[in-house]
Write an enzyme that holds these catalytic residues in place. Structure first.
Site, short mmCIF file in Angstrom:
data_model
loop_
_atom_site.label_atom_id
_atom_site.label_comp_id
_atom_site.label_asym_id
_atom_site.label_seq_id
_atom_site.Cartn_x
_atom_site.Cartn_y
_atom_site.Cartn_z
N VAL A 70 7.47 20.46 3.35
CA VAL A 70 8.12 21.34 2.21
C VAL A 70 8.29 20.44 1.31
O VAL A 70 9.12 21.01 0.32
CB VAL A 70 9.59 21.87 2.78
CG1 VAL A 70 9.11 23.16 3.91
CG2 VAL A 70 10.51 21.04 3.12
N GLY A 78 0.82 -1.25 0.02
CA GLY A 78 -0.02 0.07 0.09
C GLY A 78 1.15 1.34 0.13
O GLY A 78 0.44 2.46 -0.32
N GLY A 79 2.01 1.15 0.46
CA GLY A 79 2.92 2.11 0.48
C GLY A 79 2.61 3.57 1.21
O GLY A 79 1.81 3.37 2.24
N HIS A 124 -30.83 17.47 -9.72
CA HIS A 124 -31.16 18.76 -9.09
C HIS A 124 -31.63 18.17 -7.63
O HIS A 124 -32.48 17.19 -7.70
CB HIS A 124 -32.41 19.44 -9.62
CG HIS A 124 -32.71 20.70 -8.79
ND1 HIS A 124 -31.79 21.72 -8.61
CD2 HIS A 124 -33.86 21.06 -7.96
CE1 HIS A 124 -32.23 22.69 -7.80
NE2 HIS A 124 -33.58 22.13 -7.39
P1 FAD Z 1 4.93 5.15 -2.33
O1 FAD Z 1 3.37 5.02 -2.06
O2 FAD Z 1 6.03 6.01 -1.85
O3 FAD Z 1 5.35 3.22 -2.09
C1 FAD Z 1 6.75 3.12 -2.30
C2 FAD Z 1 6.97 1.81 -1.69
O4 FAD Z 1 8.17 1.18 -1.98
C3 FAD Z 1 7.13 1.99 0.10
O5 FAD Z 1 6.00 1.24 0.37
C4 FAD Z 1 8.20 1.57 0.34
O6 FAD Z 1 8.61 1.00 1.55
C5 FAD Z 1 8.86 0.56 -0.88
N1 FAD Z 1 10.24 0.85 -1.05
C6 FAD Z 1 11.04 1.66 -1.51
N2 FAD Z 1 12.16 1.24 -1.68
C7 FAD Z 1 12.11 -0.20 -1.47
C8 FAD Z 1 13.18 -1.21 -1.40
N3 FAD Z 1 14.44 -0.91 -1.99
N4 FAD Z 1 12.83 -2.33 -1.29
C9 FAD Z 1 11.51 -2.79 -0.88
N5 FAD Z 1 10.57 -1.73 -0.97
C10 FAD Z 1 10.87 -0.58 -1.07
N6 FAD Z 1 -1.58 11.37 -3.33
C11 FAD Z 1 -2.98 11.65 -3.72
O7 FAD Z 1 -3.06 11.21 -4.84
N7 FAD Z 1 -3.97 11.91 -3.00
C12 FAD Z 1 -3.67 12.22 -1.75
O8 FAD Z 1 -4.62 12.68 -0.96
C13 FAD Z 1 -2.47 12.40 -1.18
N8 FAD Z 1 -2.45 12.59 0.09
C14 FAD Z 1 -0.97 12.65 0.79
C15 FAD Z 1 -0.94 12.82 2.15
C16 FAD Z 1 0.39 12.57 2.74
C17 FAD Z 1 0.46 12.93 4.06
C18 FAD Z 1 1.30 12.18 1.89
C19 FAD Z 1 2.80 12.00 2.38
C20 FAD Z 1 1.07 11.73 0.77
C21 FAD Z 1 0.05 11.88 0.15
N9 FAD Z 1 -0.08 11.62 -1.36
C22 FAD Z 1 -1.55 12.26 -1.99
C23 FAD Z 1 0.84 11.21 -2.29
C24 FAD Z 1 0.91 9.92 -2.58
O9 FAD Z 1 0.88 9.19 -1.10
C25 FAD Z 1 2.02 9.43 -3.42
O10 FAD Z 1 1.70 9.85 -4.64
C26 FAD Z 1 1.94 7.79 -3.94
O11 FAD Z 1 1.81 6.97 -2.34
C27 FAD Z 1 2.94 7.48 -4.69
O12 FAD Z 1 3.06 6.01 -4.72
P2 FAD Z 1 4.31 5.31 -5.22
O13 FAD Z 1 3.79 3.85 -5.54
O14 FAD Z 1 4.90 5.93 -6.19
O15 FAD Z 1 5.18 5.18 -3.98
P1 NAD Z 2 4.16 20.73 -1.57
O1 NAD Z 2 4.99 21.03 -2.63
O2 NAD Z 2 2.57 20.74 -1.93
O3 NAD Z 2 3.93 22.20 -0.75
C1 NAD Z 2 5.39 22.62 0.08
C2 NAD Z 2 5.31 23.88 0.23
O4 NAD Z 2 6.34 24.13 1.12
C3 NAD Z 2 5.22 24.86 -0.95
O5 NAD Z 2 4.16 25.78 -0.65
C4 NAD Z 2 6.55 25.65 -0.62
O6 NAD Z 2 6.70 27.12 -1.26
C5 NAD Z 2 6.85 25.53 0.89
N1 NAD Z 2 8.24 25.59 1.26
C6 NAD Z 2 9.34 25.08 0.67
N2 NAD Z 2 10.28 25.21 1.48
C7 NAD Z 2 10.26 26.04 2.53
C8 NAD Z 2 10.78 26.73 3.59
N3 NAD Z 2 11.85 26.29 3.73
N4 NAD Z 2 9.93 27.33 4.42
C9 NAD Z 2 8.55 27.75 4.43
N5 NAD Z 2 7.92 27.04 3.29
C10 NAD Z 2 8.54 26.43 2.42
O7 NAD Z 2 4.57 19.68 -0.65
P2 NAD Z 2 3.82 18.67 0.69
O8 NAD Z 2 2.87 19.56 1.16
O9 NAD Z 2 5.16 18.22 1.55
O10 NAD Z 2 3.51 17.73 -0.09
C11 NAD Z 2 4.33 16.70 -0.92
C12 NAD Z 2 3.56 16.16 -1.98
O11 NAD Z 2 2.67 15.26 -1.46
C13 NAD Z 2 2.60 17.04 -2.91
O12 NAD Z 2 3.55 17.74 -3.90
C14 NAD Z 2 1.83 16.15 -3.44
O13 NAD Z 2 2.25 15.66 -4.46
C15 NAD Z 2 1.50 14.97 -2.41
N6 NAD Z 2 0.45 15.47 -1.70
C16 NAD Z 2 -0.86 15.31 -2.43
C17 NAD Z 2 -2.06 15.48 -1.45
C18 NAD Z 2 -3.42 15.45 -2.23
O14 NAD Z 2 -3.49 14.93 -3.42
N7 NAD Z 2 -4.44 15.96 -1.54
C19 NAD Z 2 -1.94 15.78 -0.13
C20 NAD Z 2 -0.74 15.57 0.37
C21 NAD Z 2 0.59 15.33 -0.42
#
Ligand code: FAD
Ligand code: NAD
Length: 465
Positions: free
Chosen positions: A271, A40-41, A444
């Protein structure tokens, strides 16, 4: 330990890797997926799902606090609401558990072999996995790198003590009285808003002049307004400098050059995220990079024959649904199907209050590309359903080519508009024109009626405004 040989090896079982594995298994490809943590990552375990669970709990709590304060016009009263974050987090963890077990079950159903451990590439066809029972060598004809991403750490604010990442923020046992969030992007604002609703005094420190700088100011204005209503202080154009000596305040250089100390029980650093390209033997592979990311073509092939890469490790937008779409496509390419990345749009939703959706180009982006455009904006103030839900803030905005009215982009900001992302993406992917959207009957009373109204407005004849 006996060596495993397979047709397809996927490293990482996030949304990219696990979807690729399931689809490959369905297509009869002999597939092995290696995951060091839980299937699930980031998305399922410490990202999309857990954050949305906390955001939902915070929304519910804030609503009843608002009612208990006698501020609702709905005629509802109640007393003494409270939130027990330990129980909220336990509920969130149970959802995560159901989903990660569900992915493991889907691997079995698709006859995908799952290996638990950290994989290291020896060469472009071979990895060694450190498992609980020893080193497992896996050889494959084709490999997919789906290692994802990790939070960016600021050198002057390393994670530890009061300085937390999004992963830590999703596992707190109590609501911090004072939370400072560094970064006013997706994570900072989604989680900052949630903690403010749960009772924390939140300050957001954003380096750029606006919050959510990836979106235009018109779209983010309702979010900024709501943050103010929730008592969140937003310092834009501000630089975090580090903790004070007592480690109970963040030192911030404000936009006018003054240094202030903002008291904090916790400092959430959000960030951005960086691709996970270390610790798994990238050096053993001859991959072309595109900046920090692995360079891929329109089939997610890297510069090495038989090596694909998908998801966050390949660049922006770092979104789960992009990773999933890439994973599904790569499985089909490996199965010999004719597929390439021909999607018109990757929608994005920010789960702030109100929510923000974007699909395709904004009016400014379309103009910057030199396009002659027509735009239409329909405010929820003129939508009956929005009124009945106290959700009049926000709008749907559409941009189309001026000559043939083909839709280039749609954005919305408003209560619950995340669900409109489906209609927006479908319209663009199907090559809809303004007339197609204006001519589609929308039920609606729904918020979605603002969508055809925005198209009618672009055509010069909105009905309800
Ligand atoms: P990941 O989900 O990062 O998965 C990579 C996996 O690979 C991990 O489980 C890791 O353990 C495993 N791995 C890495 N290297 C190795 C290795 N060498 N051997 C074995 N396993 C390994 N995106 C959205 O679209 N909507 C959202 O609402 C959203 N909300 C988010 C909220 C937060 C707080 C965060 C942090 C991210 C959010 N994202 C959201 C971003 C989203 O989680 C990522 O874009 C997505 O998980 C990327 O998928 P991925 O498969 O590329 O990698
Ligand atoms: P982000 O790129 O969305 O936002 C980072 C923010 O930090 C920017 O506004 C940037 O200007 C600011 N910033 C950078 N350096 C700074 C500093 N030194 N001091 C103050 N501000 C600074 O990154 P994020 O919020 O960490 O999220 C990471 C990624 O995860 C997103 O880009 C997105 O791809 C993914 N994500 C997606 C969702 C969603 O789809 N709903 C939710 C959470 C995360």
């Amino acid at each position: 330990m006996k060596e495993i040989t397979c047709k397809l090896l996927i490293v990482g079982a996030g949304p990219g890797g696990y979807v690729c594995a399931i689809r490959a298994g369905q297509l009869g490809i002999d597939t092995v997926v290696v995951e060091a943590k839980k299937p699930g990552g980031t998305c399922l375990t410490v990202g999309c799902i857990p954050s949305k669970a906390l955001i939902h709990a915070a929304d519910e709590y804030e609503k009843i606090v608002h009612m208990a304060a006698g501020k609702t016009p709905l005629g509802i009263s109640l007393a003494n609401p409270a939130i027990d974050l330990k129980r909220t987090v336990a509920w969130k963890d149970a959802i995560v558990g159901r989903l990660t077990n569900g992915v493991a079950g889907l691997f079995k159903k698709a006859q995908v072999k799952s290996v638990h451990g950290w994989a290291k590439f020896r060469d472009g066809k071979t990895v060694e996995v450190e498992t609980e029972t020893g080193t497992q060598t896996i050889r494959a004809e084709t490999v997919v790198i789906a290692t994802g991403s990790a939070p960016v750490e600021l050198p002057f604010l390393p994670f530890g003590g009061p300085v937390i990442s999004s992963t830590d923020a999703l596992a707190l046992s109590e609501v911090p009285a004072k939370l400072v969030v560094v970064g006013g992007g997706y994570i900072g604002l989604e989680l900052g808003t949630a903690f403010a609703k749960m009772g924390a005094k939140v300050t957001v420190v954003e380096a750029l002049p606006r919050i959510l700088p990836a979106y235009d100011a018109e779209l983010t204005r309702p979010v900024a307004k709501r943050l103010t209503e929730l008592g969140v202080e937003v310092l834009t154009g501000a630089k975090a400098k580090g903790l004070n000596a007592k480690k109970d305040a963040l030192l911030v250089e404000t936009s006018d050059g003054k240094e202030v100390a903002v008291h904090a029980d916790k400092v959430l650093v959000a960030v951005g995220r960086k691709p996970l390209t270390e610790g798994w033997g990238l050096d053993e592979l001859a991959l072309d990079m595109s900046g920090k990311f692995i360079r891929i073509d329109d089939q997610c092939r890297t510069s090495m024959r038989g090596v694909f890469a998908i998801g966050d490790v390949t660049g922006e937008p770092m979104l789960a649904h992009r990773a999933m779409a890439q994973g599904e496509m790569v499985a089909e390419v490996v199965a010999g199907k004719k597929r390439s990345w021909d999607n018109q749009v990757v929608p994005a939703v920010c789960f702030t209050d109100p929510e923000v959706v974007t699909a395709g180009l904004s009016p400014d982006e379309a103009r910057a590309l030199g396009r002659e455009i027509k735009t239409g904006l329909f405010p929820f103030q003129a939508n009956g359903r929005a009124m009945t839900m106290l959700g009049e803030e926000g709008f749907v905005r559409i941009t189309a080519r001026a000559d043939n009215h083909v839709v280039l982009g749609i954005q919305a900001v408003g209560q619950g508009v995340s669900e409109l992302s489906a209609a927006f993406s479908l319209a663009i992917e199907m090559g809809a024109r303004l007339e197609d959207i204006a001519g589609t009957i929308h039920a609606h009373p729904t918020m979605s009626e603002a969508f055809p109204e925005s198209a009618m407005r672009a055509l010069g004849h909105a009905l309800h405004i």
